[in-house]
Design an enzyme around this catalytic site. Structure first.
Site, mmCIF file in Angstrom:
data_model
loop_
_atom_site.group_PDB
_atom_site.id
_atom_site.type_symbol
_atom_site.label_atom_id
_atom_site.label_comp_id
_atom_site.label_asym_id
_atom_site.label_seq_id
_atom_site.Cartn_x
_atom_site.Cartn_y
_atom_site.Cartn_z
ATOM 1 N N TYR A 1 0.831 -1.198 0.000
ATOM 2 C CA TYR A 1 0.000 0.000 0.000
ATOM 3 C C TYR A 1 0.870 1.255 0.000
ATOM 4 O O TYR A 1 1.952 1.276 0.603
ATOM 5 C CB TYR A 1 -0.902 0.030 1.240
ATOM 6 C CG TYR A 1 -1.987 -1.010 1.252
ATOM 7 C CD1 TYR A 1 -3.233 -0.754 0.683
ATOM 8 C CD2 TYR A 1 -1.777 -2.262 1.840
ATOM 9 C CE1 TYR A 1 -4.236 -1.702 0.702
ATOM 10 C CE2 TYR A 1 -2.781 -3.218 1.865
ATOM 11 C CZ TYR A 1 -4.004 -2.932 1.292
ATOM 12 O OH TYR A 1 -4.992 -3.884 1.303
ATOM 13 N N TYR B 1 -0.233 -10.396 -0.047
ATOM 14 C CA TYR B 1 0.829 -10.010 0.894
ATOM 15 C C TYR B 1 0.668 -10.786 2.201
ATOM 16 O O TYR B 1 -0.446 -11.176 2.577
ATOM 17 C CB TYR B 1 0.828 -8.501 1.146
ATOM 18 C CG TYR B 1 -0.465 -7.926 1.685
ATOM 19 C CD1 TYR B 1 -0.759 -7.932 3.052
ATOM 20 C CD2 TYR B 1 -1.400 -7.352 0.829
ATOM 21 C CE1 TYR B 1 -1.918 -7.387 3.544
ATOM 22 C CE2 TYR B 1 -2.576 -6.805 1.309
ATOM 23 C CZ TYR B 1 -2.835 -6.828 2.671
ATOM 24 O OH TYR B 1 -4.002 -6.292 3.154
ATOM 25 N N ARG C 1 -2.876 -12.519 2.770
ATOM 26 C CA ARG C 1 -4.099 -11.934 2.259
ATOM 27 C C ARG C 1 -4.118 -12.089 0.748
ATOM 28 O O ARG C 1 -3.169 -11.753 0.052
ATOM 29 C CB ARG C 1 -4.183 -10.448 2.612
ATOM 30 C CG ARG C 1 -4.279 -10.194 4.119
ATOM 31 C CD ARG C 1 -5.483 -9.332 4.444
ATOM 32 N NE ARG C 1 -6.726 -9.915 3.955
ATOM 33 C CZ ARG C 1 -7.823 -9.217 3.699
ATOM 34 N NH1 ARG C 1 -7.813 -7.902 3.875
ATOM 35 N NH2 ARG C 1 -8.918 -9.798 3.264
ATOM 36 N N HIS D 1 -7.224 -8.342 -3.166
ATOM 37 C CA HIS D 1 -8.535 -7.811 -2.785
ATOM 38 C C HIS D 1 -8.529 -6.302 -2.954
ATOM 39 O O HIS D 1 -7.478 -5.661 -2.997
ATOM 40 C CB HIS D 1 -8.884 -8.191 -1.337
ATOM 41 C CG HIS D 1 -7.944 -7.607 -0.320
ATOM 42 N ND1 HIS D 1 -6.712 -8.171 -0.047
ATOM 43 C CD2 HIS D 1 -8.046 -6.516 0.470
ATOM 44 C CE1 HIS D 1 -6.092 -7.444 0.874
ATOM 45 N NE2 HIS D 1 -6.873 -6.428 1.203
ATOM 46 N N HIS E 1 -10.551 -2.727 -1.460
ATOM 47 C CA HIS E 1 -11.407 -2.150 -0.431
ATOM 48 C C HIS E 1 -12.382 -1.158 -1.059
ATOM 49 O O HIS E 1 -11.999 -0.360 -1.925
ATOM 50 C CB HIS E 1 -10.571 -1.423 0.624
ATOM 51 C CG HIS E 1 -9.604 -2.290 1.348
ATOM 52 N ND1 HIS E 1 -9.873 -2.859 2.568
ATOM 53 C CD2 HIS E 1 -8.344 -2.696 1.019
ATOM 54 C CE1 HIS E 1 -8.835 -3.567 2.972
ATOM 55 N NE2 HIS E 1 -7.896 -3.493 2.042
#
Length: 243
Positions: A114, A154, A164, A167, A169
């Protein structure tokens, strides 16, 4: 003297909007962050007021929209990764389109990192051409769309390491406070989905399926992009689970 009950007296004093298993289990086992960010007590029930039913208004004036192309924020500088297009509709509990809703998207880059200070300690590289967030306003049919890249998986830094899966958000702000939803979209068929503690925190299989995007045929999308459709239902028994 025994008082005969009327039909109104026999009604329950509360109505569950979701069937059992349709909401995620929180705190989520194996994910320490949910233990510190989840309320320890049940919510206090109170009558719904006018403020929850009719506002906030004119959100697009307060939250400027138009950031739909995350894959190429500046001309000639595309982000690294598989280019994808995500489109769908925001719907209410009766399947009607929610016009003028604010839809925000944020995600990791193709390397699973991120663009945020909280993710600064990992070895995964940043992409200088990818910020990873955008905001749009739904049209008259409740439609929205984003051009972006498919996020990478990640690892979660816990004692028992798990990963994870890719995906995205979503945050949706509808016409009232009651239509607020924060959720995630997962990609169909990803091998990490069954091992993800967040995805599997929704016990009901049908409810989990509402978190999965639908892949579109490449011939329908055209060259250059993979297409996915993802409708989001804000409330009711067919609501998209929050996560």
């Amino acid at each position: 003297m025994q008082v005969e009950k009327t039909p109104m007296d026999s009604l329950p004093d509360r109505f569950d909007p979701w069937p059992p298993g349709a909401q995620p289990v929180v705190p989520t086992p194996g994910y320490p962050g949910t233990f510190t960010h989840s309320p320890a007590e049940a919510p206090i029930r109170r009558p719904v007021g006018r403020g929850q039913l009719t506002g906030p208004l004119d959100l697009d004036r307060k939250l400027p929209c138009g950031e739909m192309n995350l894959a190429m924020a500046e001309p000639g500088r595309p982000a690294i990764g598989q280019l994808i297009h995500i489109a769908g509709r925001i719907l209410d509990e009766d399947g009607r389109p929610v016009r003028g809703a604010i839809v925000e998207l944020w995600q990791a880059n193709a390397a699973g990192r991120y663009f945020h200070p909280n993710d600064a300690m990992r070895d995964a590289p940043l992409d200088p051409n990818f910020i990873g967030n955008g905001r749009v306003r739904t049209d008259e049919e409740g439609g929205f769309g984003f051009f972006t890249v498919k996020p990478g998986a990640y690892p979660v830094p816990t004692k028992d390491v798990w990963w994870r899966p890719p995906h995205v958000h979503f945050s949706v702000i509808g016409p009232s406070s009651l239509s607020r939803l924060v959720t995630q979209m997962f990609f169909p068929g990803d091998p990490l989905n069954p091992f993800d503690h967040i995805f599997m925190a929704v016990p009901d299989e049908a409810a989990r399926a509402r978190l999965l995007a639908t892949a579109l045929p490449p011939a329908e999308v055209g060259a250059g992009w993979l297409g996915f459709r993802h409708d989001i239902v804000l409330r009711g028994r067919a609501a998209t689970p929050p996560c």
